[in-house]
Design a protein around this motif. Structure first.
Motif, PDB file in Angstrom:
ATOM      1  N   UNK A  77      90.926  27.654 -31.669  1.00  0.00           N
ATOM      2  CA  UNK A  77      90.283  26.883 -30.610  1.00  0.00           C
ATOM      3  C   UNK A  77      90.577  27.527 -29.257  1.00  0.00           C
ATOM      4  N   UNK A  78      89.532  27.939 -28.566  1.00  0.00           N
ATOM      5  CA  UNK A  78      89.684  28.516 -27.226  1.00  0.00           C
ATOM      6  C   UNK A  78      89.855  27.389 -26.216  1.00  0.00           C
ATOM      7  N   UNK A  79      90.817  27.552 -25.317  1.00  0.00           N
ATOM      8  CA  UNK A  79      91.092  26.548 -24.293  1.00  0.00           C
ATOM      9  C   UNK A  79      91.247  27.217 -22.937  1.00  0.00           C
ATOM     10  N   UNK A  80      91.218  26.398 -21.903  1.00  0.00           N
ATOM     11  CA  UNK A  80      91.543  26.851 -20.553  1.00  0.00           C
ATOM     12  C   UNK A  80      92.873  26.225 -20.179  1.00  0.00           C
ATOM     13  N   UNK A  81      93.636  26.914 -19.354  1.00  0.00           N
ATOM     14  CA  UNK A  81      94.949  26.437 -18.920  1.00  0.00           C
ATOM     15  C   UNK A  81      95.871  26.200 -20.120  1.00  0.00           C
ATOM     16  N   UNK A  86      99.969  23.546 -23.546  1.00  0.00           N
ATOM     17  CA  UNK A  86     101.148  23.681 -24.395  1.00  0.00           C
ATOM     18  C   UNK A  86     102.275  22.771 -23.912  1.00  0.00           C
ATOM     19  N   UNK A  87     102.530  22.789 -22.612  1.00  0.00           N
ATOM     20  CA  UNK A  87     103.591  21.940 -22.056  1.00  0.00           C
ATOM     21  C   UNK A  87     103.298  20.461 -22.277  1.00  0.00           C
ATOM     22  N   UNK A  88     102.036  20.085 -22.241  1.00  0.00           N
ATOM     23  CA  UNK A  88     101.625  18.697 -22.415  1.00  0.00           C
ATOM     24  C   UNK A  88     101.880  18.183 -23.830  1.00  0.00           C
ATOM     25  N   UNK A  89     101.676  19.031 -24.849  1.00  0.00           N
ATOM     26  CA  UNK A  89     101.753  18.533 -26.231  1.00  0.00           C
ATOM     27  C   UNK A  89     102.955  19.027 -27.027  1.00  0.00           C
ATOM     28  N   UNK A  90     103.677  20.027 -26.571  1.00  0.00           N
ATOM     29  CA  UNK A  90     104.697  20.698 -27.395  1.00  0.00           C
ATOM     30  C   UNK A  90     105.778  19.774 -27.938  1.00  0.00           C
ATOM     31  N   UNK A  91     106.100  18.710 -27.240  1.00  0.00           N
ATOM     32  CA  UNK A  91     107.164  17.817 -27.690  1.00  0.00           C
ATOM     33  C   UNK A  91     106.659  16.686 -28.577  1.00  0.00           C
ATOM     34  N   UNK A 107      96.582  34.800 -25.157  1.00  0.00           N
ATOM     35  CA  UNK A 107      97.778  33.968 -25.185  1.00  0.00           C
ATOM     36  C   UNK A 107      97.496  32.854 -26.178  1.00  0.00           C
ATOM     37  N   UNK A 108      98.414  32.671 -27.149  1.00  0.00           N
ATOM     38  CA  UNK A 108      98.164  31.730 -28.231  1.00  0.00           C
ATOM     39  C   UNK A 108      99.402  30.908 -28.558  1.00  0.00           C
ATOM     40  N   UNK A 109      99.158  29.763 -29.215  1.00  0.00           N
ATOM     41  CA  UNK A 109     100.206  29.027 -29.912  1.00  0.00           C
ATOM     42  C   UNK A 109      99.562  28.272 -31.062  1.00  0.00           C
ATOM     43  N   UNK A 118      96.392  23.950 -39.826  1.00  0.00           N
ATOM     44  CA  UNK A 118      96.909  24.736 -38.711  1.00  0.00           C
ATOM     45  C   UNK A 118      95.843  24.827 -37.626  1.00  0.00           C
ATOM     46  N   UNK A 119      96.244  24.500 -36.397  1.00  0.00           N
ATOM     47  CA  UNK A 119      95.377  24.637 -35.227  1.00  0.00           C
ATOM     48  C   UNK A 119      96.001  25.699 -34.341  1.00  0.00           C
ATOM     49  N   UNK A 120      95.252  26.750 -34.050  1.00  0.00           N
ATOM     50  CA  UNK A 120      95.720  27.778 -33.125  1.00  0.00           C
ATOM     51  C   UNK A 120      94.884  27.679 -31.863  1.00  0.00           C
ATOM     52  N   UNK A 121      95.553  27.550 -30.741  1.00  0.00           N
ATOM     53  CA  UNK A 121      94.895  27.470 -29.442  1.00  0.00           C
ATOM     54  C   UNK A 121      95.070  28.796 -28.750  1.00  0.00           C
ATOM     55  N   UNK A 122      94.022  29.275 -28.076  1.00  0.00           N
ATOM     56  CA  UNK A 122      94.044  30.589 -27.456  1.00  0.00           C
ATOM     57  C   UNK A 122      93.313  30.613 -26.134  1.00  0.00           C
ATOM     58  N   UNK A 123      93.781  31.485 -25.257  1.00  0.00           N
ATOM     59  CA  UNK A 123      93.098  31.731 -23.979  1.00  0.00           C
ATOM     60  C   UNK A 123      93.205  33.204 -23.656  1.00  0.00           C
ATOM     61  N   UNK A 124      92.119  33.787 -23.197  1.00  0.00           N
ATOM     62  CA  UNK A 124      92.135  35.161 -22.705  1.00  0.00           C
ATOM     63  C   UNK A 124      92.539  35.119 -21.252  1.00  0.00           C
ATOM     64  N   UNK A 125      93.830  35.297 -21.000  1.00  0.00           N
ATOM     65  CA  UNK A 125      94.332  35.188 -19.617  1.00  0.00           C
ATOM     66  C   UNK A 125      94.108  36.478 -18.858  1.00  0.00           C
TER      67      UNK A 125
END
Length: 125
Positions: A77-81, A86-91, A107-109, A118-125
């Motif tokens: 899943x491509x995302x912005x910011x 990541x900081x919003x959901x990681x915990x 940049x991915x997680x 499995x959901x992988x989020x990515x952004x081309x920074x």
């Protein structure tokens, strides 16, 4: 071809809706339209749409739909910011792979949803 709409089979619709709401998705439609015993739901976040359906709702019609634990695929899943997201959901989720910059520059997680997908989020920074 015009579009792809994953219809993901789940064990517990209520838990699935709750999980995806926790990472920013909104509930768009359900079957039935009211009540709490949904057999199908559509959720979206921006241009990303998922459909979720219970195994029982199609068990007799399509008996080949079965699975033991997750699927042998991941949703990319491509995302912005991405760093803010990541900081919003990681915990509140199971993080399988933390933020990292790949060899191809994204940049991915990756996280695990409540159905072991499995959901992988990515952004081309």
């Amino acid at each position: 071809m015009e579009s792809l709409s994953p219809n993901i089979f789940v064990n517990n619709m209520t838990e699935t809706i709750s999980f995806y709401k926790s990472i920013g998705f909104q509930l768009i439609m359900t079957v039935p339209e009211t009540g709490n015993d949904f057999v199908w739901a559509m959720m979206a976040n921006g241009e990303v749409t998922f459909m979720f359906q219970t195994f029982e709702s199609l068990g007799e019609e399509l008996p080949h739909i079965s699975r033991k634990n997750g699927g042998s695929l991941l949703f990319y899943i491509k995302v912005k910011k991405i760093r803010e997201f990541f900081e919003l959901i990681k915990d509140t989720v199971i993080v399988l792979k933390g933020l990292e910059v790949t060899f191809y520059g994204a940049t991915e997680f990756s996280i695990l949803d409540n159905n072991n997908y499995v959901l992988t989020f990515a952004e081309d920074e």
